[in-house]
Design a protein around this motif. Structure first.
Motif, PDB file in Angstrom:
ATOM      1  N   UNK A  54      -3.219   7.881 -13.481  1.00 18.86           N
ATOM      2  CA  UNK A  54      -1.876   7.855 -14.031  1.00 18.86           C
ATOM      3  C   UNK A  54      -1.029   6.704 -13.493  1.00 18.86           C
ATOM      4  N   UNK A  55      -1.186   6.400 -12.234  1.00 17.81           N
ATOM      5  CA  UNK A  55      -0.377   5.357 -11.612  1.00 17.81           C
ATOM      6  C   UNK A  55      -1.108   4.022 -11.602  1.00 17.81           C
ATOM      7  N   UNK A  56      -0.378   2.931 -11.628  1.00 20.79           N
ATOM      8  CA  UNK A  56      -1.030   1.629 -11.484  1.00 20.79           C
ATOM      9  C   UNK A  56      -1.574   1.455 -10.067  1.00 20.79           C
ATOM     10  N   UNK A  57      -2.439   0.488  -9.891  1.00 22.96           N
ATOM     11  CA  UNK A  57      -3.002   0.232  -8.565  1.00 22.96           C
ATOM     12  C   UNK A  57      -1.917  -0.246  -7.604  1.00 22.96           C
ATOM     13  N   UNK A  58      -1.061  -1.146  -8.076  1.00 20.25           N
ATOM     14  CA  UNK A  58       0.041  -1.665  -7.258  1.00 20.25           C
ATOM     15  C   UNK A  58       1.199  -2.054  -8.165  1.00 20.25           C
ATOM     16  N   UNK A  59       2.413  -1.931  -7.643  1.00 20.71           N
ATOM     17  CA  UNK A  59       3.589  -2.388  -8.368  1.00 20.71           C
ATOM     18  C   UNK A  59       4.120  -3.659  -7.710  1.00 20.71           C
ATOM     19  N   UNK A  60       4.920  -4.436  -8.470  1.00 16.45           N
ATOM     20  CA  UNK A  60       5.404  -5.723  -7.973  1.00 16.45           C
ATOM     21  C   UNK A  60       6.914  -5.875  -8.220  1.00 16.45           C
ATOM     22  N   UNK A  61       7.712  -5.143  -7.456  1.00 16.33           N
ATOM     23  CA  UNK A  61       9.161  -5.252  -7.623  1.00 16.33           C
ATOM     24  C   UNK A  61       9.700  -6.540  -6.996  1.00 16.33           C
ATOM     25  N   UNK A  62      10.913  -6.903  -7.398  1.00 21.54           N
ATOM     26  CA  UNK A  62      11.587  -8.075  -6.836  1.00 21.54           C
ATOM     27  C   UNK A  62      13.020  -7.708  -6.454  1.00 21.54           C
TER      28      UNK A  62
END
Length: 144
Positions: A54-62
Motif C-alpha cells: 500500500x505504501x511507497x518504498x520511500x517518499x521525497x518531501x521538500x
C-alpha cells in the motif's frame, strides 16, 4: 509528520541560538523585530514506488529554510544582513550531514540541501532574508 517540523526539531536540538516557537517557527513567520528562522513545507517529488504493498518504498518531501535579520536601524534604511547570513549558514551546516537518522520517529535515509544559502530579498521593514531548500528521502509514515 511534515518535513518542516522534523527539520525544525533538528535545528532546535542542534543549535543554541534557536528555540522552537521563540525564534524558530514552522510554516509561518511572525512579524517580530528580532532575527528568526522559519521552516516551510514545499512541494516534494513523487515517491519511490514498489511493486506490491500500500505504501511507497520511500517518499521525497521538500522544505525551505528562511533566516531573517533583525530590523534595520531607522526602519527600512540600510539593512545589516550579517546576523541572518551567519544564522542561515549555521542551519545549513546542521542539515547537510543528516543520513540514516530517525527524527521524531521518522526514518530519514537522507536530508540534503538543494543549494547553498542565498539572499532572497529585503522586506518592507529592511530585514534581509536568506534561504535554502532541502529535499529528504524517508520511509513512509502513517502520519500526515
Amino acid at each position: 509528520m511534515p518535513l518542516a517540523s522534523d527539520i525544525a526539531s533538528l535545528l532546535d536540538s542542534g543549535s543554541t541560538a534557536l528555540t522552537l516557537n521563540s525564534n524558530l517557527f514552522v510554516n509561518g513567520l511572525p512579524d517580530t523585530t528580532g532575527r528568526a528562522v522559519c521552516v516551510t513545507d514545499t512541494v516534494g517529488l513523487p515517491a519511490y514506488e514498489k511493486f506490491a504493498g500500500e505504501k511507497p518504498a520511500m517518499t521525497r518531501p521538500r522544505a525551505q529554510v528562511l533566516a531573517r535579520s533583525t530590523e534595520s536601524v531607522g526602519g527600512s534604511g540600510m539593512p545589516n544582513p550579517t546576523n541572518a547570513s551567519v544564522l542561515i549558514q549555521d542551519c545549513w551546516d546542521l542539515v547537510v550531514g543528516v543520513a540514516n537518522e530517525t527524527v521524531n520517529s521518522v526514518v530519514y535515509q537522507r536530508i540534503e540541501p538543494l543549494q547553498d544559502p542565498y539572499k532572497l530579498r529585503i522586506d518592507e521593514k529592511g530585514r534581509t532574508q536568506f534561504v535554502f531548500n532541502v529535499q529528504a528521502t524517508r520511509t513512509p509514515t502513517t502520519q500526515a
